[in-house]
Design an enzyme around this catalytic site. Structure first.
Site, short mmCIF file in Angstrom:
data_model
loop_
_atom_site.label_atom_id
_atom_site.label_comp_id
_atom_site.label_asym_id
_atom_site.label_seq_id
_atom_site.Cartn_x
_atom_site.Cartn_y
_atom_site.Cartn_z
N ASP A 104 0.86 -1.18 0.00
CA ASP A 104 0.00 0.00 0.00
C ASP A 104 0.90 1.23 0.00
O ASP A 104 1.25 1.77 1.04
CB ASP A 104 -0.90 -0.02 1.23
CG ASP A 104 -2.00 1.04 1.17
OD1 ASP A 104 -2.00 1.84 0.22
OD2 ASP A 104 -2.85 1.06 2.08
N GLY A 105 1.28 1.66 -1.21
CA GLY A 105 2.20 2.78 -1.34
C GLY A 105 1.57 4.03 -1.91
O GLY A 105 2.12 5.12 -1.81
N LYS A 106 0.39 3.85 -2.55
CA LYS A 106 -0.34 4.96 -3.19
C LYS A 106 0.60 5.80 -4.06
O LYS A 106 0.54 7.03 -4.07
CB LYS A 106 -1.05 5.82 -2.15
CG LYS A 106 -2.10 5.03 -1.34
CD LYS A 106 -2.81 5.90 -0.33
CE LYS A 106 -3.87 5.10 0.42
NZ LYS A 106 -3.31 4.07 1.31
N ARG A 107 1.45 5.13 -4.82
CA ARG A 107 2.42 5.82 -5.64
C ARG A 107 1.74 6.48 -6.84
O ARG A 107 0.73 6.00 -7.35
CB ARG A 107 3.50 4.85 -6.12
CG ARG A 107 4.33 4.23 -5.00
CD ARG A 107 5.06 5.31 -4.20
NE ARG A 107 6.08 4.76 -3.32
CZ ARG A 107 6.01 4.71 -2.01
NH1 ARG A 107 4.93 5.16 -1.40
NH2 ARG A 107 6.99 4.22 -1.28
N THR A 141 -0.91 -0.37 -4.50
CA THR A 141 -1.94 0.67 -4.60
C THR A 141 -1.32 1.91 -5.25
O THR A 141 -0.17 2.26 -4.99
CB THR A 141 -2.51 1.06 -3.23
OG1 THR A 141 -1.48 1.61 -2.40
CG2 THR A 141 -3.14 -0.14 -2.54
#
Length: 307
Positions: A104-107, A141
């Site tokens: 879950d890095g929301k890159r 993510t």
């Protein structure tokens, strides 16, 4: 495709959940934490080592009943390079134990920068003649609000390396509607993002009818879960917000298809800190995590029928 592997595990375990490994040092029981603090002092290294041992025992406790884990990168980055190493080691350990791993890095970025994020989290990089895999997660993510420029670099790697992505669509936080609910020609922005997820994943649809491009849709918005499930028939949902943020099993059911598939529900703090809620012996923290994971599974399966 990558989500075929995840869905197969969900079917075999009859459990559409993911355990979020988002550990703070204060979550780690004192007996475990203190053994590392005594060895390395009050340092980032000691914290990271304690968290890895904690993660290992949680994984061992749930790997036969929970199909996947999700690691929120921020909880590792806060401990510097020692924490990042713990994230890598945790990913590899979870995969060794047969679990599907979501970072879950929301890159989000464009061009070469997004290619670098892709290589780091889902792909590999070339070192001389060698191909090296930095982290090796199964899915990541990502934030799609830079548009196709931020998603396109991910898609070839998803195809070539059997990976998946979850694009932020309708997130679970209270203020998500400030932007995501804005209407464009009468259609909410989050629904427009859902349409793009369907478009981006159109040529990666797997055996269960879901593409390599998933979406993050919060448990705290059950009506939107239902409408987006109808609007996005080929998009796998990652559903945060169960339990601690107020999302209930009955509302979440609307995010699943007629076969009880198409979504996976995350729980982090409730599993990690189950021993505190139970007020059991802290040395049984992993057992408490397992009991909470089973409780969550049974709660969801009251409303969702797989198969």
């Amino acid at each position: 495709m990558s989500f075929d592997r995840l869905i197969s595990k969900i079917i075999s375990m009859k459990n559409p959940t993911v355990a979020g490994l988002d550990p703070k040092l204060e979550y780690v029981p004192d007996y475990l934490k203190n053994s590392f603090l005594d060895e390395d002092g009050e340092t980032l290294k000691a914290a990271a080592k304690a968290i890895f041992k904690y993660n290992q025992q949680i994984i061992d406790a749930v790997c036969d009943i929970v199909p996947a884990v999700k690691l929120q990168a921020a909880y590792y980055e806060m401990y510097g390079h020692h924490g990042v190493k713990t994230m890598e080691r945790t990913i590899r350990y979870a995969k060794l134990r047969g679990m599907y791993v979501i970072t879950d890095g929301k890159r989000n970025d464009i061009g070469a920068t997004m290619e670098a994020y892709t290589a780091a989290h889902l792909g590999s990089c070339k070192i001389g003649e060698s191909e090296c895999e930095p982290f090796g997660a199964d899915a990541l993510t990502v934030n799609g609000y830079l548009g196709t420029d931020g998603i396109a670099p991910l898609l070839p790697v998803c195809k070539q390396r059997d990976r998946g992505i979850f694009v932020l669509c309708k997130t679970s936080n209270p203020s998500s509607g400030e932007f995501q609910d804005l209407l464009i020609d009468g259609v909410p922005l989050y629904a427009r993002m859902g349409d793009k997820c369907e478009e981006w994943g159109a040529d990666t649809i797997g055996a269960y009818g879901y593409s390599a491009v998933g979406a993050v849709v919060g448990a705290t918005y059950p009506e939107q879960l239902v409408s987006l499930r109808k609007r996005m028939p080929h998009t796998m949902f990652l559903v945060p917000g169960y339990g601690a943020q107020g999302g209930g099993a009955a509302g979440i059911a609307g995010g699943f298809d007629k076969n009880g598939l198409g979504a996976i529900v995350n729980s982090s703090r409730a599993i990690l800190c189950a021993y505190k809620k139970e007020q059991c012996d802290e040395r049984d923290f992993a057992g408490a995590a397992r009991r909470e994971a089973i409780r969550m599974r049974d709660d969801l399966m009251t409303y969702i029928k797989i198969g």
